[in-house]
Design a protein around this motif. Structure first.
Motif, PDB file in Angstrom:
ATOM      1  N   UNK A  11       0.813  -1.218   0.000  1.00  0.00           N
ATOM      2  CA  UNK A  11       0.000   0.000   0.000  1.00  0.00           C
ATOM      3  C   UNK A  11       0.844   1.265   0.000  1.00  0.00           C
ATOM      4  N   UNK A  12       2.054   1.196   0.497  1.00  0.00           N
ATOM      5  CA  UNK A  12       2.903   2.387   0.549  1.00  0.00           C
ATOM      6  C   UNK A  12       3.370   2.823  -0.838  1.00  0.00           C
ATOM      7  N   UNK A  13       3.164   1.986  -1.843  1.00  0.00           N
ATOM      8  CA  UNK A  13       3.513   2.354  -3.217  1.00  0.00           C
ATOM      9  C   UNK A  13       2.501   3.316  -3.831  1.00  0.00           C
ATOM     10  N   UNK A  14       1.319   3.404  -3.250  1.00  0.00           N
ATOM     11  CA  UNK A  14       0.299   4.322  -3.757  1.00  0.00           C
ATOM     12  C   UNK A  14       0.603   5.726  -3.248  1.00  0.00           C
ATOM     13  N   UNK A  15       0.644   6.691  -4.170  1.00  0.00           N
ATOM     14  CA  UNK A  15       0.939   8.080  -3.815  1.00  0.00           C
ATOM     15  C   UNK A  15       0.148   9.008  -4.721  1.00  0.00           C
ATOM     16  N   UNK A  16      -0.188  10.184  -4.178  1.00  0.00           N
ATOM     17  CA  UNK A  16      -0.832  11.245  -4.947  1.00  0.00           C
ATOM     18  C   UNK A  16      -2.027  10.743  -5.758  1.00  0.00           C
ATOM     19  N   UNK A  17      -2.975  10.159  -5.055  1.00  0.00           N
ATOM     20  CA  UNK A  17      -4.166   9.660  -5.728  1.00  0.00           C
ATOM     21  C   UNK A  17      -5.352   9.644  -4.788  1.00  0.00           C
ATOM     22  N   UNK A  18      -6.441   9.094  -5.248  1.00  0.00           N
ATOM     23  CA  UNK A  18      -7.668   9.033  -4.463  1.00  0.00           C
ATOM     24  C   UNK A  18      -7.799   7.655  -3.829  1.00  0.00           C
ATOM     25  N   UNK A  19      -8.461   7.626  -2.670  1.00  0.00           N
ATOM     26  CA  UNK A  19      -8.774   6.361  -2.013  1.00  0.00           C
ATOM     27  C   UNK A  19     -10.230   6.406  -1.549  1.00  0.00           C
ATOM     28  N   UNK A  20     -10.871   5.257  -1.572  1.00  0.00           N
ATOM     29  CA  UNK A  20     -12.223   5.096  -1.049  1.00  0.00           C
ATOM     30  C   UNK A  20     -12.137   4.087   0.093  1.00  0.00           C
ATOM     31  N   UNK A  21     -12.667   4.457   1.252  1.00  0.00           N
ATOM     32  CA  UNK A  21     -12.721   3.566   2.415  1.00  0.00           C
ATOM     33  C   UNK A  21     -14.181   3.244   2.689  1.00  0.00           C
ATOM     34  N   UNK A  22     -14.543   1.980   2.605  1.00  0.00           N
ATOM     35  CA  UNK A  22     -15.901   1.517   2.905  1.00  0.00           C
ATOM     36  C   UNK A  22     -15.868   0.695   4.181  1.00  0.00           C
ATOM     37  N   UNK A  23     -16.618   1.133   5.182  1.00  0.00           N
ATOM     38  CA  UNK A  23     -16.677   0.457   6.473  1.00  0.00           C
ATOM     39  C   UNK A  23     -17.981  -0.329   6.579  1.00  0.00           C
ATOM     40  N   UNK A  24     -17.869  -1.628   6.859  1.00  0.00           N
ATOM     41  CA  UNK A  24     -19.035  -2.497   6.978  1.00  0.00           C
ATOM     42  C   UNK A  24     -19.125  -3.077   8.384  1.00  0.00           C
ATOM     43  N   UNK A  25     -20.343  -3.168   8.869  1.00  0.00           N
ATOM     44  CA  UNK A  25     -20.615  -3.827  10.145  1.00  0.00           C
ATOM     45  C   UNK A  25     -21.256  -5.170   9.821  1.00  0.00           C
ATOM     46  N   UNK A  26     -20.869  -6.197  10.517  1.00  0.00           N
ATOM     47  CA  UNK A  26     -21.367  -7.557  10.278  1.00  0.00           C
ATOM     48  C   UNK A  26     -21.175  -7.967   8.824  1.00  0.00           C
ATOM     49  N   UNK A  27     -20.128  -7.477   8.191  1.00  0.00           N
ATOM     50  CA  UNK A  27     -19.690  -7.795   6.840  1.00  0.00           C
ATOM     51  C   UNK A  27     -20.628  -7.356   5.726  1.00  0.00           C
ATOM     52  N   UNK A  28     -21.870  -6.936   6.022  1.00  0.00           N
ATOM     53  CA  UNK A  28     -22.818  -6.587   4.969  1.00  0.00           C
ATOM     54  C   UNK A  28     -23.395  -5.178   5.059  1.00  0.00           C
ATOM     55  N   UNK A  29     -23.437  -4.594   6.235  1.00  0.00           N
ATOM     56  CA  UNK A  29     -24.084  -3.301   6.439  1.00  0.00           C
ATOM     57  C   UNK A  29     -23.065  -2.170   6.308  1.00  0.00           C
ATOM     58  N   UNK A  30     -23.131  -1.449   5.192  1.00  0.00           N
ATOM     59  CA  UNK A  30     -22.244  -0.308   4.979  1.00  0.00           C
ATOM     60  C   UNK A  30     -22.707   0.825   5.893  1.00  0.00           C
ATOM     61  N   UNK A  31     -21.845   1.247   6.820  1.00  0.00           N
ATOM     62  CA  UNK A  31     -22.229   2.313   7.740  1.00  0.00           C
ATOM     63  C   UNK A  31     -21.401   3.576   7.577  1.00  0.00           C
ATOM     64  N   UNK A  32     -20.327   3.518   6.791  1.00  0.00           N
ATOM     65  CA  UNK A  32     -19.529   4.721   6.565  1.00  0.00           C
ATOM     66  C   UNK A  32     -18.740   4.564   5.275  1.00  0.00           C
ATOM     67  N   UNK A  33     -18.679   5.663   4.517  1.00  0.00           N
ATOM     68  CA  UNK A  33     -17.868   5.679   3.287  1.00  0.00           C
ATOM     69  C   UNK A  33     -17.100   6.995   3.272  1.00  0.00           C
ATOM     70  N   UNK A  34     -15.790   6.902   3.088  1.00  0.00           N
ATOM     71  CA  UNK A  34     -14.941   8.081   2.999  1.00  0.00           C
ATOM     72  C   UNK A  34     -14.153   8.005   1.699  1.00  0.00           C
ATOM     73  N   UNK A  35     -14.090   9.117   1.008  1.00  0.00           N
ATOM     74  CA  UNK A  35     -13.278   9.205  -0.193  1.00  0.00           C
ATOM     75  C   UNK A  35     -12.482  10.499  -0.148  1.00  0.00           C
ATOM     76  N   UNK A  36     -11.204  10.428  -0.451  1.00  0.00           N
ATOM     77  CA  UNK A  36     -10.357  11.616  -0.386  1.00  0.00           C
ATOM     78  C   UNK A  36      -9.085  11.400  -1.195  1.00  0.00           C
ATOM     79  N   UNK A  37      -8.428  12.503  -1.498  1.00  0.00           N
ATOM     80  CA  UNK A  37      -7.111  12.461  -2.138  1.00  0.00           C
ATOM     81  C   UNK A  37      -6.042  12.485  -1.048  1.00  0.00           C
ATOM     82  N   UNK A  38      -4.950  11.797  -1.279  1.00  0.00           N
ATOM     83  CA  UNK A  38      -3.861  11.759  -0.309  1.00  0.00           C
ATOM     84  C   UNK A  38      -2.529  11.891  -1.038  1.00  0.00           C
TER      85      UNK A  38
END
Length: 92
Positions: A11-38
């Motif tokens: 993962x440290x090879x990724x630079x200057x780009x966008x990432x999407x983080x999807x957080x799931x509870x009980x493996x199926x319930x999406x409760x948070x989504x974050x997207x940002x450039x880093x």
């Protein structure tokens, strides 16, 4: 298909780009989504940290997600898991 990763150093090879983080509870319930450039990713024994260009850091504690996988069906797609929750990390 998922393949277990021994470490997240790729993962440290990724630079200057966008990432999407999807957080799931009980493996199926999406409760948070974050997207940002880093700017960069730092990996320590305890955390995965996304550093934004404005200096703000988004940190994921690795003890929260002790199991890591790479999705072999989709490029740039990683999954962190514990017994109940899942964090998907995707680099579009």
């Amino acid at each position: 298909m998922e393949k277990q990763l021994k470490d997240l150093s790729a993962l440290t090879n990724y630079q200057n780009r966008q990432v999407i983080l999807n957080y799931y509870q009980d493996e199926d319930l999406l409760y948070q989504r974050d997207g940002f450039h880093f700017s960069s990713i730092q990996l320590t024994e305890t955390a995965l940290t996304f550093i934004k260009s404005d200096g703000i850091a988004i940190t994921i504690e690795l003890k929260t997600y002790p199991h890591s996988y790479i999705n072999t069906a989709f490029q740039n797609y990683y999954t962190l898991k514990n017994n109940q929750n899942v964090l998907e990390i995707y680099f579009p």
